[in-house]
Design a protein around this motif. Sequence first.
Motif, PDB file in Angstrom:
ATOM      1  N   GLU A  38     -37.833   5.982 -88.720  1.00  0.00           N
ATOM      2  CA  GLU A  38     -36.435   5.110 -89.010  1.00  0.00           C
ATOM      3  C   GLU A  38     -35.353   6.429 -89.658  1.00  0.00           C
ATOM      4  O   GLU A  38     -34.403   6.692 -89.203  1.00  0.00           O
ATOM      5  N   SER A  41     -35.300   9.331 -87.575  1.00  0.00           N
ATOM      6  CA  SER A  41     -34.184   9.636 -86.799  1.00  0.00           C
ATOM      7  C   SER A  41     -32.579   9.215 -87.206  1.00  0.00           C
ATOM      8  O   SER A  41     -32.170  10.061 -86.795  1.00  0.00           O
ATOM      9  N   THR A  42     -32.688   9.126 -88.409  1.00  0.00           N
ATOM     10  CA  THR A  42     -31.818   8.834 -88.971  1.00  0.00           C
ATOM     11  C   THR A  42     -31.128  10.022 -90.009  1.00  0.00           C
ATOM     12  O   THR A  42     -29.863  10.133 -89.304  1.00  0.00           O
ATOM     13  N   PHE A  43     -32.025  10.656 -90.182  1.00  0.00           N
ATOM     14  CA  PHE A  43     -31.924  11.604 -91.473  1.00  0.00           C
ATOM     15  C   PHE A  43     -32.177  12.841 -90.607  1.00  0.00           C
ATOM     16  O   PHE A  43     -32.949  14.398 -91.570  1.00  0.00           O
ATOM     17  N   ARG A  44     -32.549  13.393 -89.406  1.00  0.00           N
ATOM     18  CA  ARG A  44     -33.471  13.934 -88.671  1.00  0.00           C
ATOM     19  C   ARG A  44     -33.186  15.462 -89.129  1.00  0.00           C
ATOM     20  O   ARG A  44     -33.354  17.008 -88.718  1.00  0.00           O
ATOM     21  N   LYS A  82     -31.873  -1.507 -92.746  1.00  0.00           N
ATOM     22  CA  LYS A  82     -30.695  -1.401 -93.451  1.00  0.00           C
ATOM     23  C   LYS A  82     -30.687  -1.067 -94.967  1.00  0.00           C
ATOM     24  O   LYS A  82     -29.894   0.101 -95.542  1.00  0.00           O
ATOM     25  N   LYS A  85     -32.283   2.490 -95.853  1.00  0.00           N
ATOM     26  CA  LYS A  85     -31.365   4.090 -95.460  1.00  0.00           C
ATOM     27  C   LYS A  85     -29.909   4.207 -95.948  1.00  0.00           C
ATOM     28  O   LYS A  85     -29.246   5.178 -96.529  1.00  0.00           O
ATOM     29  N   GLN A  86     -29.523   3.313 -96.537  1.00  0.00           N
ATOM     30  CA  GLN A  86     -28.445   2.472 -97.580  1.00  0.00           C
ATOM     31  C   GLN A  86     -28.668   3.889 -99.121  1.00  0.00           C
ATOM     32  O   GLN A  86     -27.851   4.658 -99.013  1.00  0.00           O
ATOM     33  N   ARG A  89     -29.546   7.113 -97.529  1.00  0.00           N
ATOM     34  CA  ARG A  89     -28.052   7.970 -97.585  1.00  0.00           C
ATOM     35  C   ARG A  89     -27.199   8.378 -99.089  1.00  0.00           C
ATOM     36  O   ARG A  89     -26.485   9.166 -99.777  1.00  0.00           O
ATOM     37  N   LEU A  98     -23.252   4.894 -91.908  1.00  0.00           N
ATOM     38  CA  LEU A  98     -24.716   5.151 -91.457  1.00  0.00           C
ATOM     39  C   LEU A  98     -24.437   4.276 -90.231  1.00  0.00           C
ATOM     40  O   LEU A  98     -24.967   3.557 -89.490  1.00  0.00           O
ATOM     41  N   VAL A 101     -24.793  -0.055 -88.960  1.00  0.00           N
ATOM     42  CA  VAL A 101     -25.738  -0.272 -90.883  1.00  0.00           C
ATOM     43  C   VAL A 101     -23.890  -0.802 -91.868  1.00  0.00           C
ATOM     44  O   VAL A 101     -24.496  -1.830 -92.548  1.00  0.00           O
TER      45      VAL A 101
END
Length: 108
Positions: A38, A41-44, A82, A85-86, A89, A98, A101
């Motif tokens: 995850e 994928s989000t922070f590639r 969620k 990821k926060q 971030r 995001l 999210v």
Amino acid sequence: MDEASDDAIPSRPTRPRVAITYCTQCQWLLRAAWMAQELLSTFRDDLGEVALRPATGGVFAIELEGETIWERVRDGGFPDVKTLKQRVRDRLDPSRDLGHVDRAAHRS
């Protein structure tokens, strides 16, 4: 083969490293791997590496550049994606949106 061959990986600016330490006795590898996927994928384009570190004794911790951003006992269980990821971030790029999210968090 010469170490300085054309096959060498070009150097890039150092990007942050995430390490997920998980308990092998508790069989938390799949949970750790899913969270790693995850994040990648989000922070590639923002992360340089997500490492999985096996351990024992019920440990489950996530570090970003050596700072613990989640620890199972301290934070009361496992993070939902969620929240994870926060937290990543907020340390990498606090102004980054995001998408869904963040919108889901603002509805509550």
